[in-house]
Design an enzyme around this catalytic site. Structure first.
Site, PDB file in Angstrom:
ATOM      1  N   HIS A 160       0.923  -1.400   0.108  1.00  0.00           N
ATOM      2  CA  HIS A 160      -0.047  -0.130  -0.067  1.00  0.00           C
ATOM      3  C   HIS A 160       1.074   1.315   0.102  1.00  0.00           C
ATOM      4  CE1 HIS A 160      -3.169   2.498   1.112  1.00  0.00           C
ATOM      5  NE2 HIS A 160      -3.929   1.841   0.700  1.00  0.00           N
ATOM      6  N   ASP A 182      -7.892  -5.483   0.018  1.00  0.00           N
ATOM      7  CA  ASP A 182      -8.476  -6.195  -0.894  1.00  0.00           C
ATOM      8  C   ASP A 182      -8.180  -7.791  -0.711  1.00  0.00           C
ATOM      9  OD1 ASP A 182      -7.653  -3.276  -2.989  1.00  0.00           O
ATOM     10  OD2 ASP A 182      -9.751  -4.111  -2.848  1.00  0.00           O
TER      11      ASP A 182
END
Ligand code: SDX
Length: 430
Positions: free
Chosen positions: A307, A364
């Site tokens: 991320h 996700d």
């Protein structure tokens, strides 16, 4: 903390103002840098660049903190339902019971689509990805619901437009699914709440009774809450940039949906499931997949990992992972893909490659397991993300338009192309 920064160029010192945030984040204001120094900043992908000051969402990537209007996302996932959290984002504070009832009634009132909108769905090949349909039909809504005034300049128009978008995005999503499986569109019901109505439109059939699974309804509320906003991510920045040109709100949101569909952004939840299926089909051997994902510059990445902001566990992934066990216990006992996902996580978090780069599961990595457990097909996963993120996009669009000065976004560049040259007539070109 310093209120000024000093920059030295060619021996000359320049003072630049510093802006400070509520939680101690600070930024050097370079808005007058070029006029003072003829230099611009250079920050491809904007990893170190603040595009705005915002009061909507706060993330601390080092501590794994995520708050909407100051409220920790863990508390909202535990205690709230999606439309209450959406109200918090859209209007700035948690609603009273009367305000929540007003919002809920508006969503029910506006859930149906203009009957002519149905024709759009028949124009797409049935194999069209639902994110393509969602973006196209949302953009078209401006033709069916022209705003009498600019929603950024009239609070009542903003409220009604936010309600229309929130109410109709579910119906468009469900219709795109029904179109893809050749089933008739199911109209929304007036007696069902937001997530239950979506499940009804997705899975009901005209000739069969359909009972809403309360666990599935709760799972959707939690997933939509966790996806509702995430400060200046790629798709939200897209909504803000398109909106800064004074494009209408439907077109701005449609652009955000397209940005979100990218497989390294909101499309990653679908990518994760396809990765887990691929490993499962290959006999569950995670080693070869993991080693390929660790080859520098490999096209194969561990989807759902890493991320730009979180350099520790994504707090949303933590909540979803716990929820996977809960929903599977009640639905399927287990899912081999969850076993594979947990093995992948456990192995990756022991690998120097992932440790050194602070790569952890993101929102996700586990969300697809929950979506699959409640019957959502894989290609609809990014659409679920879009439904969740919609209140965040709408709120950021409004905040951008209300900012002073609300200027059109227009970054600069460093030119590295050919120096001045002349046109060569075609008959003498080599
Ligand atoms: C979302 O911004 C947001 O807030 C987004 C989001 C939201 O709510 O809106 O949180 C939603 O988009 C989550 C991310 C979903 N995407 C994925 O899971 C796709 C896999 N992840 C990567 O593509 C990547 O981690 C990103 C895109 C998420 C972040 O990319 P960055 O910040 O540009 O990091 P990078 O590509 O520069 O990676 C740094 C290093 C590189 O290696 P080196 O050049 O140092 O050798 O880490 C490696 C990368 O190769 N790396 C990975 C990896 N992610 C980064 N290696 C293997 N597998 C991965 N998943």
């Amino acid at each position: 903390m310093a209120d000024k920064a000093e920059l030295k160029i060619d021996g000359k010192a320049y003072e630049l103002p510093v802006v400070h945030g509520t939680e101690g984040d600070s930024g050097i204001d370079v808005s007058e840098l070029r006029s003072k120094t003829s230099y611009i900043t250079y920050d491809p992908a904007f990893g170190n660049t603040g595009s705005c000051q915002s009061a909507i969402c706060y993330i601390d990537g080092e501590k794994g903190i995520l708050r909407y209007r100051g409220i920790p996302v863990e508390q909202l996932a535990e205690n709230s339902r999606f439309i209450e959290t959406a109200y918090l984002l859209l209007f700035g504070q948690l609603p009273t019971e009367a305000e929540l009832n007003w919002f809920s009634a508006g969503l029910t009132e506006n859930a149906a689509l203009h009957d002519d909108v149905r024709h759009f769905f028949y124009g797409f090949p049935s194999t069209t990805h639902p994110m393509v349909i969602l973006s196209s039909v949302v953009c078209a809504l401006s033709g069916f619901h022209p705003t009498p005034k600019d929603p950024a300049e009239d609070d009542e128009v903003y409220k009604q437009t936010a309600i229309k978008l929130m109410a109709k995005v579910r119906t468009i999503a469900a219709y795109s699914y029904k179109r893809s499986i050749g089933q008739p569109f199911i109209y929304p019901r007036r007696d069902l709440k937001y997530c239950a109505n979506f499940l009804h439109m997705m899975f009901s059939l005209p000739y069969e009774d359909f009972n809403i699974d309360v666990d599935a309804e709760r799972a959707l509320n939690i997933l939509f809450i966790l996806h509702a906003d995430h400060e200046q991510n790629c798709s939200t920045s897209t909504v803000r940039l398109v909106g800064s040109a004074r494009a209408n709100i439907y077109a701005s949101i449609a652009a955000g949906i397209s940005a979100l569909s990218g497989p390294i952004h909101g499309g990653a939840n679908q990518d994760v499931m396809e990765m887990l299926e691929e490993i499962h089909q290959a006999g569950g051997n995670i080693d070869s997949y993991l080693s390929e994902a660790m080859i520098p510059n490999s096209s194969k990445r561990l989807s759902g990992f890493g991320h730009r902001i979180y350099k520790t566990y994504d707090p949303r992934a933590k909540i979803i992972k716990e929820y996977c066990h809960k929903i599977l216990r009640k639905h399927k006992g287990t899912d081999p893909l969850l076993e594979i996902a947990m093995k992948l996580e456990e192995r990756a978090l022991r690998e120097e490659y992932f440790i050194k780069r602070n790569l952890y599961p993101n929102v996700d990595f586990y969300s697809g397991i929950v979506l699959k457990a409640i019957g959502i097909p894989t290609n609809m996963f990014p659409v679920m993300f879009a439904i969740g993120r919609l209140p965040g996009w709408i709120t950021h669009w409004k905040e951008m338009r209300e900012s002073k000065p609300a200027k059109i976004g227009r970054p600069r560049q460093i030119y590295v192309g050919p120096e001045r040259t002349d046109y060569v007539p075609i008959d003498i070109r080599k």
